[in-house]
Write an enzyme that holds these catalytic residues in place. Structure first.
Site, short mmCIF file in Angstrom:
data_model
loop_
_atom_site.label_atom_id
_atom_site.label_comp_id
_atom_site.label_asym_id
_atom_site.label_seq_id
_atom_site.Cartn_x
_atom_site.Cartn_y
_atom_site.Cartn_z
N HIS A 249 0.88 17.97 46.99
CA HIS A 249 1.07 16.52 46.92
C HIS A 249 -0.24 15.82 47.23
O HIS A 249 -1.01 16.25 48.08
CB HIS A 249 2.18 16.05 47.87
CG HIS A 249 2.08 16.63 49.23
ND1 HIS A 249 2.45 17.92 49.53
CD2 HIS A 249 1.62 16.09 50.39
CE1 HIS A 249 2.23 18.16 50.81
NE2 HIS A 249 1.71 17.06 51.36
N ASP B 136 6.32 8.14 50.72
CA ASP B 136 6.36 9.07 51.85
C ASP B 136 7.42 8.55 52.84
O ASP B 136 7.45 7.36 53.15
CB ASP B 136 4.98 9.14 52.53
CG ASP B 136 4.86 10.32 53.48
OD1 ASP B 136 3.99 11.15 53.26
OD2 ASP B 136 5.66 10.39 54.43
N HIS C 32 -1.69 12.35 48.64
CA HIS C 32 -1.33 11.14 49.39
C HIS C 32 -2.16 9.95 48.87
O HIS C 32 -3.37 10.07 48.66
CB HIS C 32 -1.70 11.28 50.87
CG HIS C 32 -0.92 12.29 51.63
ND1 HIS C 32 0.15 11.96 52.44
CD2 HIS C 32 -1.04 13.64 51.75
CE1 HIS C 32 0.63 13.05 53.02
NE2 HIS C 32 -0.07 14.08 52.61
N GLN D 296 -1.35 20.79 56.07
CA GLN D 296 -0.25 20.80 55.09
C GLN D 296 1.05 21.21 55.78
O GLN D 296 1.09 22.21 56.49
CB GLN D 296 -0.57 21.78 53.94
CG GLN D 296 0.46 21.73 52.82
CD GLN D 296 0.07 22.60 51.61
OE1 GLN D 296 -0.88 23.38 51.67
NE2 GLN D 296 0.80 22.43 50.53
N ASN E 262 -3.79 17.88 51.62
CA ASN E 262 -4.00 18.93 52.61
C ASN E 262 -3.59 20.28 52.02
O ASN E 262 -2.50 20.39 51.44
CB ASN E 262 -3.16 18.64 53.86
CG ASN E 262 -3.52 17.29 54.48
OD1 ASN E 262 -4.68 16.91 54.52
ND2 ASN E 262 -2.51 16.56 54.96
P1 5GP Z 1 1.33 17.05 54.40
O1 5GP Z 1 1.24 17.04 55.90
O2 5GP Z 1 1.93 18.34 53.89
O3 5GP Z 1 0.04 16.71 53.72
O4 5GP Z 1 2.29 15.87 54.01
C1 5GP Z 1 3.67 15.99 53.86
C2 5GP Z 1 4.22 14.59 53.76
O5 5GP Z 1 5.52 14.66 53.23
C3 5GP Z 1 4.30 13.89 55.11
O6 5GP Z 1 3.52 12.71 55.10
C4 5GP Z 1 5.80 13.62 55.29
O7 5GP Z 1 6.07 12.39 55.88
C5 5GP Z 1 6.32 13.71 53.86
N1 5GP Z 1 7.68 14.17 53.76
C6 5GP Z 1 8.21 15.27 54.37
N2 5GP Z 1 9.50 15.41 54.04
C7 5GP Z 1 9.80 14.39 53.19
C8 5GP Z 1 10.99 13.99 52.52
O8 5GP Z 1 12.05 14.62 52.62
N3 5GP Z 1 10.91 12.89 51.73
C9 5GP Z 1 9.76 12.19 51.59
N4 5GP Z 1 9.80 11.10 50.79
N5 5GP Z 1 8.62 12.52 52.22
C10 5GP Z 1 8.64 13.61 53.01
#
Ligand code: 5GP
Ligand code: ZN
Length: 141
Positions: A99, A30, A101, A93, A86
């Site tokens: 994804h 992440d 985590h 999300q 999420n």
């Molecule tokens: P969500 O909030 O959708 O469950 O999590 C999305 C995750 O993707 C976040 O923890 C964020 O830091 C990660 N993320 C967003 N954009 C990128 C990216 O371009 N590269 C990587 N490696 N992680 C990302």
């Protein structure tokens, strides 16, 4: 999907720190980690969220999950690990390519917190029974 950031990571047009890849899944760091070793596991097939995930994609994704969890555990020896996903903006999300985590847990100050408000008084045994029935009625619909 053209505008999906995680599809671009799979293609390689956006860089990432990959830790595992096979025919079906990719795991990478992440970019904004909560704790040391915070890793994301994604299906290579663009699937928006758990609600839209075909069983086969779920099988292949979760088949790789213990491998990722154990590699993080061996690397950093956390005290525990939360895995979470999420689904939908309301649930937090922000990237709409499924994804999972992996958040290794080190101590009370490691940056991850979960509020878990139990409502056992509200959900009596009878209510739980009828809630279970409602869910069962909607399986395979
Ligand atoms: P969500 O909030 O959708 O469950 O999590 C999305 C995750 O993707 C976040 O923890 C964020 O830091 C990660 N993320 C967003 N954009 C990128 C990216 O371009 N590269 C990587 N490696 N992680 C990302
Ligand atoms: Zn995608």
């Amino acid at each position: 999907m053209n505008d999906c950031i995680f599809c671009k990571i799979i293609e390689g047009s956006i860089p990432s720190n990959k830790v595992y890849e096979d025919e079906h899944v990719l795991a990478f760091m992440d970019v904004a980690p909560v704790s040391k070793g915070h890793t994301l596991l994604i299906p290579k097939q663009h699937v928006k969220d758990l609600f839209e995930m075909p069983e086969e994609v779920a099988r292949n994704l979760y088949a790789a999950a213990p491998k990722i969890a154990n590699a993080i555990k061996k690397a950093f020896n956390p005290q525990g690990m939360n895995t979470l996903n999420n689904n939908g903006s309301f649930a937090g999300q922000t990237v709409f390519h499924y994804h999972l985590h992996f958040i290794p847990r080190y101590d009370e100050t490691d940056g991850f917190q979960m509020k878990w408000e139990v409502k056992q008084n509200e959900f009596t045994p009878d209510k739980l029974k009828s809630i279970a029935e409602e869910i069962k009625d909607n399986l395979n619909k």
